[in-house]
Design a protein around this motif. Structure first.
Motif, PDB file in Angstrom:
ATOM      1  N   ASP A  69       0.751  -1.161  -0.084  1.00 13.53           N
ATOM      2  CA  ASP A  69       0.163   0.185   0.011  1.00 13.53           C
ATOM      3  C   ASP A  69       0.898   1.186   0.039  1.00 13.53           C
ATOM      4  O   ASP A  69       0.413   2.147  -0.625  1.00 13.53           O
ATOM      5  N   GLU A  70       2.021   1.156   0.917  1.00  7.97           N
ATOM      6  CA  GLU A  70       3.002   2.315   0.774  1.00  7.97           C
ATOM      7  C   GLU A  70       3.510   2.609  -0.739  1.00  7.97           C
ATOM      8  O   GLU A  70       3.660   3.627  -1.077  1.00  7.97           O
ATOM      9  N   ARG A  73       1.001   4.175  -2.719  1.00  5.09           N
ATOM     10  CA  ARG A  73       0.715   5.650  -2.312  1.00  5.09           C
ATOM     11  C   ARG A  73       2.062   6.400  -2.908  1.00  5.09           C
ATOM     12  O   ARG A  73       1.798   7.568  -3.449  1.00  5.09           O
TER      13      ARG A  73
END
Length: 351
Positions: A69-70, A73
């Protein structure tokens, strides 16, 4: 088959499961290698394809998922920054193109899975003019060397402004390379920002890998980038690309890369630029595993706190000369290129 390589092939759709059920210890090793090779996002797609009994331990999966997820992002932030860069370039009256990472991620089935680093921007024009233009626009430029510099544009992302996409130590080869870059440049006057095509990337990315392999090391992320470049390269361009790579002294390295692409990613023969060099390819594959992404694991790249400029010069040359037997025509010129770079920077006031 090593579980890391097995998961890589699963992620690329070339296998459906592990040959042997991995243990918790295996999973910790795979996670560590994925991290060191900057492939956590890509390999996540392999994990979610696994049968239930081969899934990683729950705590490791949760850590992996959070990092995925990072990565997504950061990728979104990079895409936004590229849009901002286009507006900045238009305002400054400059034309350029995005090299490497952000552009190459568009070749991936899921671009958001590729870990982003810096934003590399090749700007057309004279070096001094480019530097002055960015500074007039309020963007400090520093760490200036022959082919690139850093520009303070975003707080959370480093932007490298390239005056040349890449360079060679050998001055004669370098001159040929710069002529080719100028001739094949994707940059168009009046267009603030663009992306190179596959033909340009097939030469540029190979040169970029070659340079980093000699200087500090390359990992599998760069190799996977090239895998996707070859997948979209027009078959009609393969012969001319290979001819260019030969003229730039990269025939042997190209053969090694083809062998590595077949071994690690299962690249089909139809996409190869030349016959695989399995002897040197075996060395390249081994080096990539030992070195990690951009040589992060290679102790020869480590500097001490009390390292003087002379010691740094000697350490870097020892590192480069470790490959002298395989690439003598390029490496012979390394100390002269480094020394001339230092003198040039000193004369220009960049040291």
């Amino acid at each position: 088959m090593h579980p890391f390589r097995n998961l890589l092939l699963i992620s690329l759709g070339r296998a459906s499961s592990f040959e042997k059920d991995p243990t918790s210890k295996d999973w910790e090793l795979v996670f560590y290698m994925a991290k060191m090779q900057s492939l956590l996002g890509v390999l996540y797609d392999g994990i979610i394809k696994l049968p239930e009994h081969q899934m990683p331990p729950e705590d490791l999966f949760d850590r992996w998922s959070a990092l995925k997820d990072e990565i997504s992002r950061i990728h979104s932030a990079h895409e936004a920054h590229v849009s901002e860069l286009e507006e900045i370039m238009a305002r400054l009256g400059l034309s350029g193109c995005i090299l490497k990472g952000t552009g190459l991620s568009h070749l991936y089935p899921k671009p958001e899975r590729r870990i982003c680093g810096d934003i590399d921007l090749w700007v057309k024009g004279d070096r001094d003019f480019i530097i002055a233009t960015f500074r007039r626009g309020g963007y400090p430029v520093h760490d200036i060397i022959y082919q690139e510099s850093k520009a303070d544009i975003f707080e959370d992302t480093i932007v490298e402004v390239h005056f040349h996409p890449c360079k060679m130590y050998n001055p004669f080869t370098n001159a040929r390379m710069q002529r080719w870059f100028e001739k094949e440049s994707p940059i168009k006057d009046g267009t603030p920002l663009t992306y190179p095509g596959a033909r340009f990337n097939a030469v540029f990315c190979m040169a970029h890998m070659f340079r980093h392999y000699l200087e500090g090391g390359i990992g599998m992320r760069q190799m996977l980038d090239y895998y996707y470049v070859l997948k979209v390269l027009d078959p009609a361009d393969r012969e001319s690309v290979m001819k260019t790579l030969k003229r730039l002294g990269m025939k042997r390295f190209c053969g090694s890369v083809m062998a590595a692409l077949q071994y690690n990613f299962g690249l089909e023969d139809e996409f190869l630029l030349c016959p695989p060099d399995k002897v040197h390819g075996k060395t390249l594959v081994s080096d990539m595993v030992k070195m990690g992404n951009f040589g992060v694991l290679d102790k020869r790249n480590y500097s001490s706190k009390d390292e003087t400029p002379l010691k740094r010069f000697m350490r870097k040359n020892r590192r480069v000369f470790s490959n002298f037997k395989d690439y003598p025509r390029e490496i012979f010129w390394s100390p002269f290129a480094r020394l001339s770079q230092f003198i040039w920077r000193l004369f220009k006031g960049y040291v």
